[in-house]
Design a protein around this motif. Sequence first.
Motif, PDB file in Angstrom:
ATOM      1  N   PRO A  44       0.734  -0.990  -0.485  1.00 14.81           N
ATOM      2  CA  PRO A  44      -0.275  -0.022  -0.002  1.00 14.81           C
ATOM      3  C   PRO A  44       0.867   1.100   0.313  1.00 14.81           C
ATOM      4  O   PRO A  44       2.317   1.547   0.431  1.00 14.81           O
ATOM      5  N   ASP A  45       0.190   2.114  -0.520  1.00 12.56           N
ATOM      6  CA  ASP A  45       1.008   3.247  -0.339  1.00 12.56           C
ATOM      7  C   ASP A  45       1.512   4.080   0.563  1.00 12.56           C
ATOM      8  O   ASP A  45       2.841   4.520   0.703  1.00 12.56           O
ATOM      9  N   CYS A  46       0.940   4.031   1.937  1.00 11.24           N
ATOM     10  CA  CYS A  46       1.232   4.467   3.007  1.00 11.24           C
ATOM     11  C   CYS A  46       2.751   4.528   3.453  1.00 11.24           C
ATOM     12  O   CYS A  46       3.085   4.819   4.377  1.00 11.24           O
ATOM     13  N   VAL A  47       3.189   2.237   2.653  1.00 13.03           N
ATOM     14  CA  VAL A  47       4.197   2.403   3.790  1.00 13.03           C
ATOM     15  C   VAL A  47       5.316   2.691   3.195  1.00 13.03           C
ATOM     16  O   VAL A  47       6.244   2.735   3.270  1.00 13.03           O
ATOM     17  N   PHE A  48       5.375   4.065   1.677  1.00  9.14           N
ATOM     18  CA  PHE A  48       6.576   3.942   1.269  1.00  9.14           C
ATOM     19  C   PHE A  48       6.398   6.189   2.159  1.00  9.14           C
ATOM     20  O   PHE A  48       7.458   6.802   1.713  1.00  9.14           O
ATOM     21  N   TYR A  67      12.304   6.147  11.981  1.00 15.03           N
ATOM     22  CA  TYR A  67      11.606   5.151  11.258  1.00 15.03           C
ATOM     23  C   TYR A  67       9.744   4.935  11.488  1.00 15.03           C
ATOM     24  O   TYR A  67       9.872   4.819  12.738  1.00 15.03           O
ATOM     25  N   ALA A  68       9.161   4.221  10.173  1.00 18.65           N
ATOM     26  CA  ALA A  68       8.052   4.259  10.645  1.00 18.65           C
ATOM     27  C   ALA A  68       7.598   2.567  10.702  1.00 18.65           C
ATOM     28  O   ALA A  68       8.261   2.084   9.761  1.00 18.65           O
ATOM     29  N   ARG A  69       7.381   1.909  11.324  1.00 16.40           N
ATOM     30  CA  ARG A  69       6.173   0.638  11.004  1.00 16.40           C
ATOM     31  C   ARG A  69       4.552   0.535  11.122  1.00 16.40           C
ATOM     32  O   ARG A  69       4.584   1.186  12.205  1.00 16.40           O
ATOM     33  N   ARG A  70       5.021  -0.251  10.101  1.00 20.89           N
ATOM     34  CA  ARG A  70       2.767  -0.878   9.819  1.00 20.89           C
ATOM     35  C   ARG A  70       2.493  -2.102  10.052  1.00 20.89           C
ATOM     36  O   ARG A  70       3.207  -2.573   9.067  1.00 20.89           O
ATOM     37  N   GLU A  71       1.807  -2.777  10.548  1.00 29.42           N
ATOM     38  CA  GLU A  71       1.474  -4.436  10.436  1.00 29.42           C
ATOM     39  C   GLU A  71      -0.138  -4.680   9.725  1.00 29.42           C
ATOM     40  O   GLU A  71      -0.851  -3.300   9.155  1.00 29.42           O
ATOM     41  N   LEU A  72       0.592  -5.134   8.879  1.00 31.60           N
ATOM     42  CA  LEU A  72       0.445  -5.269   7.213  1.00 31.60           C
ATOM     43  C   LEU A  72      -0.341  -6.227   7.490  1.00 31.60           C
ATOM     44  O   LEU A  72      -1.444  -6.745   6.588  1.00 31.60           O
ATOM     45  N   CYS A  99       3.484 -12.007  12.829  1.00 35.78           N
ATOM     46  CA  CYS A  99       3.114 -11.318  12.028  1.00 35.78           C
ATOM     47  C   CYS A  99       3.826 -10.441  10.992  1.00 35.78           C
ATOM     48  O   CYS A  99       5.103 -10.400  11.019  1.00 35.78           O
ATOM     49  N   VAL A 100       3.424  -9.909   9.815  1.00 34.71           N
ATOM     50  CA  VAL A 100       4.042  -9.014   8.826  1.00 34.71           C
ATOM     51  C   VAL A 100       3.791  -7.358   9.291  1.00 34.71           C
ATOM     52  O   VAL A 100       2.860  -6.860   8.988  1.00 34.71           O
ATOM     53  N   VAL A 101       5.211  -6.609   9.184  1.00 33.88           N
ATOM     54  CA  VAL A 101       5.326  -5.475   9.621  1.00 33.88           C
ATOM     55  C   VAL A 101       6.898  -5.005   8.348  1.00 33.88           C
ATOM     56  O   VAL A 101       7.503  -4.937   8.562  1.00 33.88           O
ATOM     57  N   ALA A 102       5.530  -3.821   7.916  1.00 34.74           N
ATOM     58  CA  ALA A 102       6.784  -2.240   6.374  1.00 34.74           C
ATOM     59  C   ALA A 102       6.770  -1.627   7.558  1.00 34.74           C
ATOM     60  O   ALA A 102       6.430  -0.737   8.025  1.00 34.74           O
ATOM     61  N   MET A 103       8.286  -1.235   7.322  1.00 32.97           N
ATOM     62  CA  MET A 103       9.115  -0.623   8.409  1.00 32.97           C
ATOM     63  C   MET A 103       9.524  -0.075   6.491  1.00 32.97           C
ATOM     64  O   MET A 103      10.054  -0.032   6.099  1.00 32.97           O
TER      65      MET A 103
END
Length: 192
Positions: free
Chosen positions: A48-52, A59-64, A73-77
């Motif tokens: 998703p665009d938000c992970v960019f 740094y940002a951590r977003r659980e997908l 769990c899958v986390v985009a950083m």
Amino acid sequence: MLTLDFPGSRQLIDAIDAAVAHDCTRAVTDSLRNSLCNLIRGKEVKLPDCVFETAEGRYARRELYRSEEHGYCVVAMTWGPGQGTPIHDHCGMWCVEGVWSGALEVVQYERLANEDGHYRFQPVGSIQAGPGSAGSLIPPHEYHTIRNPSTDTVAVSLHIYSGQMTHCAIFQPLGHDHYQRTDRQLGLDPVH
């Protein structure tokens, strides 16, 4: 439970589910590392665009995704230019990390000693990882730093943890190769 639906998300989850079905940690992480490299390089999965989007000053951590059945769990950083971590552990969990875009510098450490609450570490390997590369951490070899070495490019990485990583130990330098351990709570940034 699919936290967010994005192109190729089912393919990603199916690959992770197949990997975690192996009977030993090394087989799980090897399978997952290979699958993640292939999925990133194949470009069929579109995060998703938000992970960019970067976060200010960190740094940002977003659980997908979080698997209720398997516990992972899958986390985009998202790493802004120059952003990184101190030496940290993964609370005894295995992890596979893949570079989605940009580049990351990863330095692995071996813990040498614990003296009076102070820790000593020795760097044992460093890599510059680009898109489509992946590595894994298996306790007790779980200490590392991650940093975006770029001065002008955002980097994105995808992390698959054996469980929900809500905190970790970080190690702050005290000088003379000594570090002090601190527990850090890990938050999540919104996914939209």
